[in-house]
Write an enzyme that holds these catalytic residues in place. Structure first.
Site, PDB file in Angstrom:
ATOM      1  N   SER A   1       0.835  -1.558   0.126  1.00 54.51           N
ATOM      2  CA  SER A   1       0.004  -0.220   0.023  1.00 54.51           C
ATOM      3  C   SER A   1       0.906   1.141   0.048  1.00 54.51           C
ATOM      4  O   SER A   1       1.728   1.217  -0.993  1.00 54.51           O
ATOM      5  CB  SER A   1      -1.057   0.012   1.057  1.00 54.51           C
ATOM      6  OG  SER A   1      -1.854   0.942   1.174  1.00 54.51           O
TER       7      SER A   1
ATOM      8  N   ASP B   1      -2.024   6.194  -4.293  1.00 50.95           N
ATOM      9  CA  ASP B   1      -0.873   5.583  -3.679  1.00 50.95           C
ATOM     10  C   ASP B   1      -0.464   4.562  -4.505  1.00 50.95           C
ATOM     11  O   ASP B   1      -1.067   4.182  -5.636  1.00 50.95           O
ATOM     12  CB  ASP B   1      -1.275   5.292  -2.176  1.00 50.95           C
ATOM     13  CG  ASP B   1      -2.253   4.153  -2.112  1.00 50.95           C
ATOM     14  OD1 ASP B   1      -2.883   3.985  -3.176  1.00 50.95           O
ATOM     15  OD2 ASP B   1      -2.752   3.174  -1.155  1.00 50.95           O
TER      16      ASP B   1
END
Length: 558
Positions: free
Chosen positions: A140, A293
């Site tokens: 992530s 992201d």
């Protein structure tokens, strides 16, 4: 025991040269950190620092986790299958191909994206291909030294606690190492591993575009950065198809690069990650900027305000999107539409839901619980009731084809909403101020305390234990008069979770929990007040109180 593990890794015939070099360079302290435990597998899968050892992300920990997953799938499904994807991180492609090869070696059918693709596209593929599970190789928004391994169920949500425990049990029953690694190219040639086709990718794009609630022809100038991650291609494709968007890219952060050279912490929640986008926005005069992201499930955005850019928090963006959807939704469901948020997300959502006659559902932290609510609506034949789900950590979802937060979906909502407001002579910030005048000023602050290594884990546990002590034993009088919800031990109607909530007054609340994926303790501070200055003052007082509790300088872990 640690020395024995180290020796077995050092002498493993299949150990790649890169890991051997790391092993040979270890001092005693490094050895302990790398081998004192096995990297934990949970509902979030694996996540850890890249390196050699049982407590690091590497080929062997990935292979061991995949064998655990494979054993679970073979036990649970008659003809199991799995979809696999990966982001731009260091070794993500290697780990994805190894995952596919290990599963194929166990007789499980595998679909793999031929190039890096975002987390939401993995969730979509699991459902579209009717796969038994999915694996997304990503850490992530963590720094470059991390990587991870998320596991999804057949419903497209991250796996349940029950499934995670079964997989962990299978992992624990294995030996740490293997003399050989299965051949990805061999299983790809034999057809036991197949690439996911362009048709599935196109189906995803169509599903995202179907979520438009109001088209606008008003030109919008935006700056976009994928932060060297997986969002570059799908986000730009959606923007191209919208037709009214002029896009300037942050060229330094355009192409995939797991080292994140211009952004060591690729998290769109923090201003440092947005700096290049902010600079380009001011240089070009763009209306707004946004970033996704590395695995493109979170989105952060800012609006140009004269000679600066004002960033919008995850809570405020969620409220803006919810308001936009409510103002433009079709009233075609007999029962009230459903909004889902996590318990650590703004209470302003409750005020909007009351105004628009919506049902609000609060769930535990983690988007899998929002996806689970979509599944419950689907089972009841009420999937069309789902309107929106969001969390304070920049995760949003307005559709049901994906069961995790989706930054591509979020970008579409953001741009349509901004163009609609621009047509009215307003910005996102103007609308936010209007909402605050109508519903009040709700603000929130996230505090994060890092506790690295074995001693850090002990200290986090100790702090959580102390926070469960009788309220009248607390030194701070605000705690003595608080009401507390213990999501681990109280009957809350939600799954058991190591989370504590303290309502200190009608306007002030604090929620504390250990991170499920990082060695961190998180504290969420909530308040609402008549003015922004008063609200920020309240947060400052709450932070002073929590800082004293989490202060590590005067504490030692026994």
């Amino acid at each position: 025991m640690i020395k024995e593990k180290y020796e077995s890794w050092l002498n493993c015939p299949a150990m790649p040269a890169e890991l051997l070099d790391l092993l040979r360079d270890m001092d005693e302290s490094s050895m302990r950190e790398c081998f004192y435990r096995n990297l934990a597998f949970g509902t979030g899968g694996l996540r850890g620092v890249l390196g050699a050892g049982t407590n690091r992300m590497n080929l062997f920990t990935v292979m061991k986790a995949t064998r655990g997953l494979g054993a679970y799938l073979l036990e649970t499904f008659d003809r199991p299958s799995c979809a696999v994807s990966y982001d731009s991180r260091i070794h993500s492609k290697d780990f994805a191909e190894l995952t596919a090869a290990v599963l194929a070696d166990m007789g499980i059918s595998v679909w793999l994206y031929p190039a890096l693709m975002p987390t939401p596209m993995l969730s979509f593929a699991v459902r579209r291909l009717s796969a038994s599970a999915g694996v997304m190789v990503t850490a992530s928004h963590n720094p470059a030294r991390f990587n991870g391994y998320k596991v999804y169920g057949a419903d497209g949500c991250q796996i349940t606690l029950e499934a995670a425990e079964k997989i962990q049990k299978s992992i624990d029953s294995q030996l740490d190492l293997s003399d050989t690694l299965p051949s990805f190219s061999g299983y790809l040639s034999s057809g036991k591993i197949r690439y996911i086709t362009d048709e599935t990718v196109e189906d995803y794009y169509r599903a995202v575009l179907s979520l438009r609630v109001k088209e606008s022809s008003c030109p919008l100038h935006v700056v976009y950065t994928p932060l060297n991650g997986a969002g570059n291609v799908p986000v730009r494709e959606i923007l191209r198809r919208l037709g009214n968007i002029c896009v300037d890219l942050v060229s330094e952060q355009e192409l995939p690069d797991g080292h994140f050279p211009t952004c060591p912490y690729p998290n769109p929640e923090i201003r440092e990650a947005m700096e290049l986008a902010i600079r380009k926005t001011l240089e070009t005069g763009a209306d707004l900027c946004f970033a996704t992201d590395p695995d493109c499930d979170r989105m952060g955005a800012g609006v140009r305000t004269g000679s600066d850019v004002t960033l919008i928090s995850g809570n405020d963006m969620g409220i803006l999107m919810l308001d936009y959807l409510c103002r433009n939704r079709r009233n075609d469901t007999a029962l009230p539409p459903v909004v889902v948020k996590t318990i650590v997300t703004t209470e302003m959502a409750a005020a909007l839901c009351r105004e628009y006659g919506l049902e609000l559902r609060n769930v535990l932290t983690g988007f899998k619980y929002i996806g689970e609510q979509i599944g419950l609506l689907e089972t009841a034949g009420q999937r069309d009731r789902y309107l929106f789900g969001f969390e304070e950590s920049y995760g949003y979802l307005s559709g049901t084809d994906v069961r995790d937060k989706d930054a591509v979906n979020a970008v579409l909502l953001l741009c349509d909403m901004a163009a609609d407001l621009k047509e009215q002579g307003k910005t996102l910030l103007d609308r936010l101020q209007e909402l605050r005048k109508e519903y009040g000023i709700y603000v929130q602050r996230l505090l994060t305390y890092e506790y690295e290594g074995e001693q850090g884990a002990l200290l986090m546990n100790r702090i959580m234990s102390e926070l469960r002590a009788p309220l009248d034993s607390f030194a701070d009088p605000r705690f003595k008069n608080a009401s507390r919800i213990d999501y681990l031990n109280d009957d809350t109607g939600l799954p058991k979770s190591d989370v504590l909530s303290f309502e200190l007054s009608p306007s002030d609340k604090v929620i504390v929990r250990p991170s499920g994926t990082e060695p961190k303790l998180k504290a969420y501070l909530f308040t609402n007040a008549a003015s922004e200055n008063a609200a920020e003052h309240n947060l400052d007082l709450l932070q002073e109180m929590i800082d004293r509790i989490a202060d590590t300088k005067k504490r030692t872990a026994d």
